[in-house]
Each structure stands twice: as C-alpha cells, then as structure tokens.
Design a protein around this motif. Sequence first.
Motif, mmCIF file in Angstrom:
data_model
loop_
_atom_site.group_PDB
_atom_site.id
_atom_site.type_symbol
_atom_site.label_atom_id
_atom_site.label_comp_id
_atom_site.label_asym_id
_atom_site.label_seq_id
_atom_site.Cartn_x
_atom_site.Cartn_y
_atom_site.Cartn_z
ATOM 1 N N THR A 79 23.798 18.396 -10.820
ATOM 2 C CA THR A 79 23.999 17.046 -11.355
ATOM 3 C C THR A 79 23.054 16.026 -10.729
ATOM 4 O O THR A 79 23.033 14.861 -11.139
ATOM 5 N N PHE A 80 22.271 16.449 -9.738
ATOM 6 C CA PHE A 80 21.440 15.513 -8.990
ATOM 7 C C PHE A 80 20.456 14.769 -9.893
ATOM 8 O O PHE A 80 20.210 13.571 -9.724
ATOM 9 N N SER A 81 19.893 15.476 -10.849
ATOM 10 C CA SER A 81 18.861 14.859 -11.706
ATOM 11 C C SER A 81 19.428 13.760 -12.596
ATOM 12 O O SER A 81 18.666 12.988 -13.194
ATOM 13 N N GLU A 82 20.747 13.670 -12.698
ATOM 14 C CA GLU A 82 21.358 12.615 -13.528
ATOM 15 C C GLU A 82 21.361 11.262 -12.816
ATOM 16 O O GLU A 82 21.634 10.236 -13.445
ATOM 17 N N ILE A 83 21.063 11.259 -11.531
ATOM 18 C CA ILE A 83 21.157 10.031 -10.739
ATOM 19 C C ILE A 83 19.819 9.296 -10.721
ATOM 20 O O ILE A 83 18.778 9.872 -10.388
ATOM 21 N N SER A 84 19.846 8.007 -11.058
ATOM 22 C CA SER A 84 18.675 7.139 -10.931
ATOM 23 C C SER A 84 19.085 5.911 -10.126
ATOM 24 O O SER A 84 20.146 5.330 -10.370
ATOM 25 N N LEU A 85 18.271 5.537 -9.166
ATOM 26 C CA LEU A 85 18.576 4.358 -8.364
ATOM 27 C C LEU A 85 18.057 3.102 -9.062
ATOM 28 O O LEU A 85 17.062 3.154 -9.800
ATOM 29 N N PRO A 86 18.704 1.960 -8.829
ATOM 30 C CA PRO A 86 18.382 0.731 -9.582
ATOM 31 C C PRO A 86 16.935 0.276 -9.459
ATOM 32 O O PRO A 86 16.381 -0.304 -10.401
ATOM 33 N N ASN A 87 16.299 0.534 -8.310
ATOM 34 C CA ASN A 87 14.941 0.016 -8.109
ATOM 35 C C ASN A 87 13.867 1.061 -8.366
ATOM 36 O O ASN A 87 12.701 0.857 -8.051
ATOM 37 N N GLU A 88 14.229 2.178 -8.948
ATOM 38 C CA GLU A 88 13.299 3.287 -9.118
ATOM 39 C C GLU A 88 12.051 2.903 -9.913
ATOM 40 O O GLU A 88 10.933 3.286 -9.570
ATOM 41 N N GLU A 89 12.223 2.125 -10.960
ATOM 42 C CA GLU A 89 11.094 1.828 -11.850
ATOM 43 C C GLU A 89 10.029 0.954 -11.195
ATOM 44 O O GLU A 89 8.913 0.838 -11.709
ATOM 45 N N ASN A 90 10.378 0.331 -10.060
ATOM 46 C CA ASN A 90 9.395 -0.526 -9.389
ATOM 47 C C ASN A 90 8.523 0.231 -8.388
ATOM 48 O O ASN A 90 7.706 -0.377 -7.701
ATOM 49 N N PHE A 91 8.735 1.550 -8.291
ATOM 50 C CA PHE A 91 7.859 2.383 -7.461
ATOM 51 C C PHE A 91 6.899 3.139 -8.373
ATOM 52 O O PHE A 91 7.244 3.457 -9.521
ATOM 53 N N TYR A 92 5.703 3.412 -7.876
ATOM 54 C CA TYR A 92 4.735 4.178 -8.659
ATOM 55 C C TYR A 92 4.009 5.142 -7.735
ATOM 56 O O TYR A 92 3.969 4.945 -6.518
ATOM 57 N N PRO A 93 3.426 6.195 -8.260
ATOM 58 C CA PRO A 93 2.775 7.211 -7.427
ATOM 59 C C PRO A 93 1.637 6.632 -6.593
ATOM 60 O O PRO A 93 0.942 5.702 -7.017
ATOM 61 N N ASP A 94 1.449 7.194 -5.411
ATOM 62 C CA ASP A 94 0.358 6.795 -4.526
ATOM 63 C C ASP A 94 -0.969 7.153 -5.196
ATOM 64 O O ASP A 94 -1.258 8.326 -5.445
ATOM 65 N N ASP A 95 -1.791 6.139 -5.506
ATOM 66 C CA ASP A 95 -3.054 6.382 -6.214
ATOM 67 C C ASP A 95 -4.268 6.108 -5.331
ATOM 68 O O ASP A 95 -5.375 5.889 -5.828
ATOM 69 N N ARG A 96 -4.079 6.159 -4.022
ATOM 70 C CA ARG A 96 -5.205 5.817 -3.137
ATOM 71 C C ARG A 96 -6.378 6.777 -3.284
ATOM 72 O O ARG A 96 -7.525 6.404 -3.079
ATOM 73 N N LEU A 97 -6.115 8.038 -3.636
ATOM 74 C CA LEU A 97 -7.222 8.987 -3.780
ATOM 75 C C LEU A 97 -8.113 8.646 -4.965
ATOM 76 O O LEU A 97 -9.219 9.181 -5.097
ATOM 77 N N GLU A 98 -7.635 7.757 -5.840
ATOM 78 C CA GLU A 98 -8.445 7.354 -6.981
ATOM 79 C C GLU A 98 -9.263 6.105 -6.687
ATOM 80 O O GLU A 98 -10.062 5.666 -7.511
ATOM 81 N N GLU A 99 -9.027 5.500 -5.508
ATOM 82 C CA GLU A 99 -9.797 4.319 -5.154
ATOM 83 C C GLU A 99 -11.258 4.712 -4.925
ATOM 84 O O GLU A 99 -11.549 5.844 -4.523
ATOM 85 N N PRO A 100 -12.200 3.808 -5.145
ATOM 86 C CA PRO A 100 -13.623 4.153 -5.076
ATOM 87 C C PRO A 100 -14.036 4.819 -3.776
ATOM 88 O O PRO A 100 -14.807 5.778 -3.768
ATOM 89 N N ASN A 101 -13.493 4.344 -2.652
ATOM 90 C CA ASN A 101 -13.920 4.894 -1.370
ATOM 91 C C ASN A 101 -13.566 6.366 -1.238
ATOM 92 O O ASN A 101 -14.314 7.160 -0.675
ATOM 93 N N PHE A 102 -12.417 6.739 -1.779
ATOM 94 C CA PHE A 102 -11.987 8.137 -1.705
ATOM 95 C C PHE A 102 -12.590 8.948 -2.855
ATOM 96 O O PHE A 102 -12.993 10.087 -2.684
ATOM 97 N N ALA A 103 -12.639 8.350 -4.032
ATOM 98 C CA ALA A 103 -13.103 9.076 -5.209
ATOM 99 C C ALA A 103 -14.553 9.509 -5.065
ATOM 100 O O ALA A 103 -14.949 10.584 -5.524
ATOM 101 N N THR A 104 -15.389 8.692 -4.445
ATOM 102 C CA THR A 104 -16.809 9.031 -4.295
ATOM 103 C C THR A 104 -17.090 9.766 -3.001
ATOM 104 O O THR A 104 -18.228 10.140 -2.737
ATOM 105 N N ASN A 105 -16.058 9.959 -2.174
ATOM 106 C CA ASN A 105 -16.192 10.695 -0.921
ATOM 107 C C ASN A 105 -17.266 10.095 -0.018
ATOM 108 O O ASN A 105 -18.070 10.797 0.594
#
Length: 366
Positions: free
Chosen positions: A302-328
């Motif tokens: 039943t765990f997957s049925e639970i959503s916390l109220p502030n969940e939608e305000n978080f997003y995946p860590d996208d730092r690897l897509e930043e220019p400094n990381f993306a261009t190595n």
Amino acid sequence: MSKFLKFTASIVLLGAAWTASANAQDAEAGEKVFRKCAACHAVGEGAKNKVGPELNEIFGRVAGSLEDFKYSKAMSKAGEEGLVWDHDSLTEYLAKPRDYIKGTKMAFAGLKKDDEIANVIAYLATFSESAEQAAAEPESAPASEPVETASVSEPAVNAADAVIPEHGVYHLGREALPEEVAAWDIDVRPDGVGLPVGSGTVADGGVLYDENCAVCHGVFGEGEGRWPVLSGGFDTLTADRPVKTIGSYWPFASTIFDYVHRAMPFGNARSLSADQTYAITAYLLYLNDIVTEEDFELSNETFSEISLPNEENFYPDDRLEEPNFATNVEPCMENCGDGPAEIVMRARILDVTPDGDEENGAGGID
C-alpha cells in the motif's frame, strides 16, 4: 547542607520503609514502562552506555560517577554535593528530571503516573544488589528478561568463511558477500524500491510511538524542548521560521520509512523491525492528517498509494545537466579571490542538538 546531602543522610532511615513497600510494586509492569527509557538507557546483562548511562547497580550509585560516561556539569555537581540514587531520589528525578537537577541533559520530560515511577524503580531494583533496594522482590521476582527489542540483522554467511584474498602484503580487502551487501543495502527509493515485506497499522504505531518516540518528539509530534517537531506546520514554508514536517515539507513517504528504519529510535538505531517501522510510519502519517483512519494499514503493497502534500514542489537533481558538468570542463582552482577567506554569514542555529554544550558534546543525556 544541600538537598542531596539530606538524601544521603536519610537513606538508611528510608531503607526500611522502602523494603517494606517494594513488594507492593510490580517489577514486571516496570519492565514495560522501561521501554520508554530503553532508547537512551540499557539495563541487564551486558548493558552498556548509550546516549545515557547504563543503569545496572543504579541503587547506591553516586550521581554522575560512572567513569566511562561523560555527564553534564549539573549531574556531576549533584554527585559532588552528595546525591546518591535511591528509591526517593529516583522517584523525584523520574517525575521531573529537569526540575530535580537544573541543567541536566536528560531530555525526557518525566513519568506522569506514580505507579509507573514505582514500577520502573522496582524493575531497576532487580538489576541492583546494593543496600535495601536489592530486597525489592528477592524471592518472588526473579530477574526479568531484558527489554524485548528487534535485533540488527546479521549477515547470513559468516565473513570468516569468505575467501582470503591473495593480493597485497597483508591480504586485505575482498569482495563483499551478497549477504553482507543485502544487510548494508537498506535504503528505500521514492518509488518504493527497497521496501521490505511487512505491514503495520496506525493503532499499532501509536503504541510504538509512545514507547520509542514521544520522549523526544512529544505525544502528538509537537516536540519536547528543542527536539524536532513531527506534525503540523502546514502553510508555514513562506514564513520567517517555517516548521518543516512530514505534512508541511517532506517530499516522499519513503524518506520517513528509510530514516526511521535506519536511524531511530535515538540511541538505539536499527532496533525496529520492518513491521514496527511500517506501523510508526503509518502513525506519523496519521499525526499529519495524511491518513485519517486508525485501522489504516501501511505495507510494502500500500506504500505507493501515499503522497505527501509538498511532493509536487520537489524535482529531480539536474546538476549533471548544468554546463559545467555537461561539458566536463576542469573546474578552475586558482586565483579564487584576494586576501584571506572571510566569513560573511553564519547558520542561524548552530547548536541544533538540544542540551549540548561545547565541553561535554551534544546529544548526550543523563
């Protein structure tokens, strides 16, 4: 004469009265009460100091006198002034620790009921052979079994059976056994991957919460002293001092289960079984109005049925897509600034662990 010296002087006179009344107390019931203390204290065979000192032979012990435990200044001073733990001093201390010894690091607010105090003292007396207190129930009450807690899972295969590596001078390092990896790998992902099989209800979680969590986090998750608040805080994230709880801030229910299973109860981490962790997690969801029925059962299914109220305000860590990381690109590590480093801002609250101080360390209790 200090109040503690008065106790020392009166211990002999009070001993007879204690011996007579001890039989009326219930050490077995006290063992259940002691579960509220077990997160921080151990008693019984092999008991060791945790965040609080072990309590074997507590009767007749001078306060703050265990050589291998670092007490607060207040507790050490009380011992220097003559405080010896006996029935009467323990009774007063367990009722309101912080009132009895001002400045103690004991976070526990105290036991509210007289019979609970009497019973837990009777239980502790079964682990003490000193003076009159050892006569609490010498014949009729055999030593109680240690508090029942779940044990940390051990690898199914003994590491001694692993193949000894041939490389290097000391033959150190070997590939981890699958069972060792499984024992270490307990994290839970937001999608539920990693959850163990198990279940627990809100009602069961309430009992476990009272025994293991309420001492620090309050009966309703309101927090004791400066220990973290676990419920409420709705609509406070834009306030100057937001209250970040499961209901107001946290992103995923998996973080609740993972943290409780990995790090709680304070001082006795990883002592909760999967079922107990599901139950406590369910109760925390209940305290935050995320589930509303006491018979709600949280499980790996039943765990997957639970959503916390502030969940939608978080997003995946996208730092690897930043220019400094993306261009190595190799980061610049030269000519970073002129002059020595300068502190321009400090954390608003540096002493985040209650009742700690620089000399004695933070987080310990008496």
